[in-house]
Scaffold this active site. Structure first.
Site, mmCIF file in Angstrom:
data_model
loop_
_atom_site.group_PDB
_atom_site.id
_atom_site.type_symbol
_atom_site.label_atom_id
_atom_site.label_comp_id
_atom_site.label_asym_id
_atom_site.label_seq_id
_atom_site.Cartn_x
_atom_site.Cartn_y
_atom_site.Cartn_z
ATOM 1 C CE1 TYR A 1 -17.694 -3.447 -20.748
ATOM 2 C CE2 TYR A 1 -15.924 -4.246 -19.383
ATOM 3 C CZ TYR A 1 -17.205 -4.375 -19.878
ATOM 4 O OH TYR A 1 -17.974 -5.433 -19.485
ATOM 5 C CE1 TYR B 1 -18.409 -4.884 -15.891
ATOM 6 C CE2 TYR B 1 -20.005 -6.669 -15.884
ATOM 7 C CZ TYR B 1 -18.860 -6.080 -16.397
ATOM 8 O OH TYR B 1 -18.176 -6.694 -17.420
#
Lengths: 173, 418
Positions: free
Chosen positions: B299, B349
């Site tokens: 991440y 994102y």
């Protein structure tokens, strides 16, 4: 008693049910720093909680704690999100290890109390002061008055303490 | 590496390879989508179901996550004419994807559903911005936020930065090492036709970009985009009937937390993040270790979140993350490429889902790069990773996804090619 106030143009709101925060900030308003001490295991904790994170007891009492410590880590904010902080950049957000209860109950534990770097009068520190502070800097607690019944605990340089020769700062300055 | 064939239900590994991700889908990663999150979600879900070779009527479960910035599952299901046996919309951002995959497996294992779709839709540029600006910055500060936001300590970057600062202090990690994460992910994105940022940037570019909050420069932060993303989970047997080669789930850990996660800065070393705890579930349940993994999806809300997780999940020793992310290991063509799509830093994102989608395609050996497509519809990968070229990892058999919520909470998943 609920509190509504404005700090640096930012609305702060503590409602009647938030008894832990009301108690915490009532002491801060008198420029006294108090933390909950567990009625079972005796350990202090921060921020206010509804039970002891070390032994799960719901019993606690508020006791006075000395507001001195060393910077554990920090960030230096250049791009403020909160509109009210945009006129104050760069400002520091500090995680301060209190001297009290440092290393208990485990070697990496501490009461890490959040705050900004401020002047002794409780105003956000000017850039020349921001540049002097890093990991290891000795600081002492002062308060930013917000409203009757509400002050925010903050940190300023502890001029009476022996400071590290060069506190650790982000290397790309 | 050997894979156990028999299922021992007394073992924590008993769900190993019993479930699969059979469909992945997304919208474009864009700014100014000009449509609602409901439309974004509908398109992503539809694309994922189609990718699986299924019809909407084959899907009977739906899970989603959001933080007040999306659409609820029943709307998407309604728009696509689906009748669900179970749905749930979870509050949360990063680390939700892998956690919901675990929930989907549990739903099917419990006999409540047969096929579950998981989606995330967000106008992360056009509406609610994760960076913290807009309406959220003006809302009153109360409760727990009195001890954070009242100090101008609000955005994810601001909140996570002391963790990284302390890592630099404890281990001597250098800014240029961490900036390499952005540089390498931008190389990967340059080989990803759907990435929002496809321009390669250098370590020097990152360090020369303006400071947001030390130690984060602008280019250490991910890109805010509008998009919808979705995946489809079903059992391994049903997966045989789907369109693509099976991508089996070996193990998952969801929203594992550090002790006292409400104030994760209080307990233990602050530069040790939740992966340190999550790995005690992930690797035993998966029956493999970090050394077996061919590609990672870590991440990358920020450059350093990638580094901290790769350390704490055991891909390198604690404190050696700076070397690990800058020595070529995580680059395409390296030993263990990370975020081959460009990740959040470059592709777009979407709170973790896109890196799972990417790893599914990697395990299908079907990364959608610029390599030519043969008459059978399959790509002829060149494994030439120069700009504008291939981004398929050669012989990709086993991947790990590492989801991050904050330093105190993490989720992860291991997948393998059949």
């Amino acid at each position: 008693m609920a509190i509504q106030a404005t700090y640096l143009g930012m609305p702060l709101d503590i409602n009647d049910l938030d008894v832990e925060n009301l108690a915490y900030f009532k002491h801060c308003a008198a420029h006294d720093f108090h933390l909950q001490r567990c009625g079972a295991c005796g350990l202090l904790r921060y921020p206010p909680t509804t039970a002891c994170p070390w032994c799960a007891s719901p019993k606690s009492e508020w006791i006075a704690v000395e507001g001195r410590g060393a910077v554990h880590s920090y960030t230096e904010v250049h791009h403020a999100i909160q509109p009210a902080f945009r006129n104050h950049t760069p400002y520091l957000v500090l995680l301060v290890d209190l001297d009290t209860q440092r290393g208990k109950p485990g070697e990496h534990e501490a009461l890490r109390v959040v705050g900004n770097l401020v002047t002794p009068q409780g105003r956000l520190a000017p850039p020349e002061m921001v540049r002097r502070v890093g990991i290891g800097t000795r600081v002492r607690m002062v308060f930013s008055d917000v409203a009757p019944g509400l002050a925010l605990p903050q940190w300023t340089l502890d001029e009476g303490a022996s400071q590290p020769a060069s506190p650790w700062r982000y290397p790309q300055e | 590496m050997t894979m156990p064939n028999e299922t021992d239900t007394t073992s924590p590994k008993h769900l190993c390879d019993k479930y699969a991700i059979v469909g992945v889908g997304e919208t474009a990663y864009m700014r100014g989508s000009g449509m609602t999150t409901r439309a974004l979600g509908t398109w992503a879900v539809r694309n994922a179901i189609e990718d699986a070779g299924l019809e909407p009527s084959d899907v009977d479960g739906m899970l989603s996550y959001q933080s007040g910035d999306s659409t609820f599952a029943p709307f998407i299901a309604g728009d696509l004419g689906m009748r669900l046996n179970f749905y749930m919309d979870v509050f949360g951002g990063g680390s939700s994807t892998e956690a919901l995959v675990g929930l989907a497996m549990g739903l099917i294992e419990a006999g409540m559903c047969k096929v579950v779709v998981i989606f995330r839709a967000m106008n992360g540029f056009s509406q609610v911005r994760i960076g913290g600006t807009g309406a959220r910055a003006a809302a009153p500060v109360s409760g727990d936020m009195l001890h954070s936001r009242a100090y101008g300590w609000q955005s994810a970057g601001q909140m996570f930065s002391p963790t990284f600062m302390r890592h630099m202090y404890d281990y001597g990690t250098r800014p240029e090492q961490v900036a390499a994460v952005k540089a390498i992910h931008s190389e990967h994105a340059s080989n990803n036709p759907k990435a929002f940022y496809r321009k390669r940037v250098s370590v020097a570019d990152v360090l020369a970009s303006r400071i947001i909050c030390k130690p984060l420069h602008l280019l250490d932060c991910c890109v805010e985009t509008d998009n919808g993303t979705a995946i489809v989970v079903t059992n391994a047997e049903r997966a045989r009937d789907c369109r693509h080669p099976r991508v089996l789930i070996r193990g998952v850990v969801g929203r594992c937390s550090k002790p006292r996660m409400d104030m994760h800065y209080q307990h233990g070393p602050v530069s040790t993040v939740a992966g340190h705890y999550a790995r005690e579930i992930l690797w035993p349940n998966s029956g493999v270790g970090p050394e077996d993994i061919d590609a990672t999806g870590s991440y990358d809300a920020f450059t350093f979140t990638t580094m901290l997780q790769l350390e704490d999940y055991g891909f390198c020793k604690k404190g050696e993350g700076g070397d690990y992310v800058s020595d070529g290991t995580i680059r395409l063509g390296g030993r263990r490429p990370n975020n081959t799509s460009g990740g959040h830093l470059c592709e777009g994102y979407t709170h973790g889902l896109n890196m799972v989608i990417e790893n599914v395609r990697q395990l299908r050996h079907d990364a959608d790069d610029s390599c030519p497509v043969g008459p059978d519809g399959r790509r002829r990968h060149t494994y030439d990773y120069r700009e504008g070229g291939c981004r398929q990892v050669r012989n990709c058999e086993l991947t790990a996804n590492l989801g991050w919520a904050n330093p105190g909470t993490g989720s992860a998943m291991v997948m393998r090619r059949d």
